[in-house]
Write an enzyme that holds these catalytic residues in place. Sequence first.
Site, short mmCIF file in Angstrom:
data_model
loop_
_atom_site.label_atom_id
_atom_site.label_comp_id
_atom_site.label_asym_id
_atom_site.label_seq_id
_atom_site.Cartn_x
_atom_site.Cartn_y
_atom_site.Cartn_z
N ASP A 1 0.81 -1.22 0.00
CA ASP A 1 0.00 0.00 0.00
C ASP A 1 0.85 1.27 0.00
OD1 ASP A 1 -2.10 -1.83 0.29
OD2 ASP A 1 -2.12 -1.63 2.47
N GLU B 1 -10.98 1.02 -4.13
CA GLU B 1 -10.32 1.43 -2.89
C GLU B 1 -8.99 2.11 -3.20
OE1 GLU B 1 -10.01 -2.26 -0.83
OE2 GLU B 1 -8.64 -3.14 -2.29
#
Length: 561
Positions: free
Chosen positions: A35, A207
């Site tokens: 991420d 997302e």
Amino acid sequence: MHSFFAWIISFGMICNIATAQILLKNPVLPGFYPDPSICKAGEDYYLVNSTFSYFPGIPVFHSKDLKNWKQIGNVIERSSQMDFMGERITRGLFAPSISFHNGTYYVACTDIDNGGNFIVTAKNPAGPWSNPVYLKEVRGIDPSLFFDGGKAYIVYNSEAPARKPLYEGHRTVRVYELDMLNLKVRGEETILVNGGADISKKPVWIEGPHLYKRKNFYYLMAAEGGTGVNHSEVIFRSKDIRGPFMPYDKNPILTQRHLDPKRKDPITSVGHADLIEGPDGSTFAVFLGARPYDGDFYNTGRETFIAPVAWLDDWPVINYGNEEVQYSYKAGWKEFPNKDINPLSGNFSTTYHFESYLDPQFLFLRTRDTSWYSFEKENGGLTIKLLPETVMGLGNPAFIGRRQQHLTSSGSVEMEFATKMENEKSGLIILQSEEHFYYLCKSFKQGKDVVQLFKSTPKSKEMELISERELGKKDAKIYLKIAASKDSYSFWYSLKRNKWTLLKEGLDARFLSTKTAGGFVGSLFGMYVTSSAKPSGNSAVYKWFSYSGSDETYQVLGSKR
């Protein structure tokens, strides 16, 4: 139209290669560094990653060339900011994003089980960072900040409209204006994307959103498909910050899901990207990906990769001109190597000597309690007290680990430990979760010192004894090593340095893979001692910890794969 742009880009790439001064090798941050989010302040780049329930949380990396990174601090470094006690390893902190605006650094993130979305700030990205300010109105995950014309916005993944999903994985991307002085939302939220790039195809898990502005457009970039092999990145744009945002008709702009899973040295699961301007003004993307050793099996977790971005008709396309994400890319700027003695990427071997501090690559579980470890001032070494907590629980066991960063790698220690209690153990662990680990340790059994190898038992707080050997020589000192070779682990011990004896080889590495163990983390080699639920006044001393990793893909120089 695209053929014309392709010719221009190809010509530009040829010219760029001729003057290239740096080779960006992937992954730029190998091992469990998922991420990624990146920002630029002047000539400096700063990058952060998810850490879930490991502590300290959210490492901060610095670079001047997008290749050589050095960890300069952590965003969550004080237990007074937060801890993750009672949470599973794969919970905790999800998907941080970092921003820089008017002399202040911001990180927005989600504490998934406690508090939700929050913002922390710092004047220096190395820290200290503020205590978190929680945003209760921002319901969802993956918040990211965007600054535009004196206003600020927070964009994030949220639930389906009216909380009525049309299918599993139906989510939205929403935005609030943000009062930056008080770190509070302002006005009403707006749904920017419902479902994904094409809701008729039932896209899942939109997302990791980021907003950007370029020329006359606002761009919204987000991931789709979940963080596994179907992961992808999609792009939208609008003339207004509140939309409507129109999807690119050639989405996704990054994915590997359509490629042959049996291809050589695959990079899979790519997505969750962030865009950044390189030192020469060109655009690059950082994103997560995985390097499986077989099928979808990997133990190194989701890693940080980089690739160039081409702008086609004012749309960004990541890795344009290549079908597969490359293991290296040439770029046209100067390299700025860092002088850190403990490297983060490439093939390397490094030994940590415990004299007065722990390298920032070391992690604890859920919080950091300095009462159970200390540094030997006279003879050197790290003294760790045996605690009753175990890694199978949800507390703070006496565990200190660092990431497995290579498919072929090893962790080893020199340790001094003496006991006459069968419940007391000290050694070296390779840990993926509370239920998936191998533990190589020294212990005591039936009046004799022994070296033992345990395997965790899923759905049980018990360990299975795999192998055991009596230690004939009465000596507190022992050397332990765990070696990874893609799909297997081997376990070694020695009473003399570099005189290794094989205890067990060929244990299944898939047991620690993300596909088997689940969750979002990778494996860690760790120093771990325990008295197995019983109080103990005993300690172990670790003189050093060594890590070595070598993957053949780091030798590849820009070849088409």
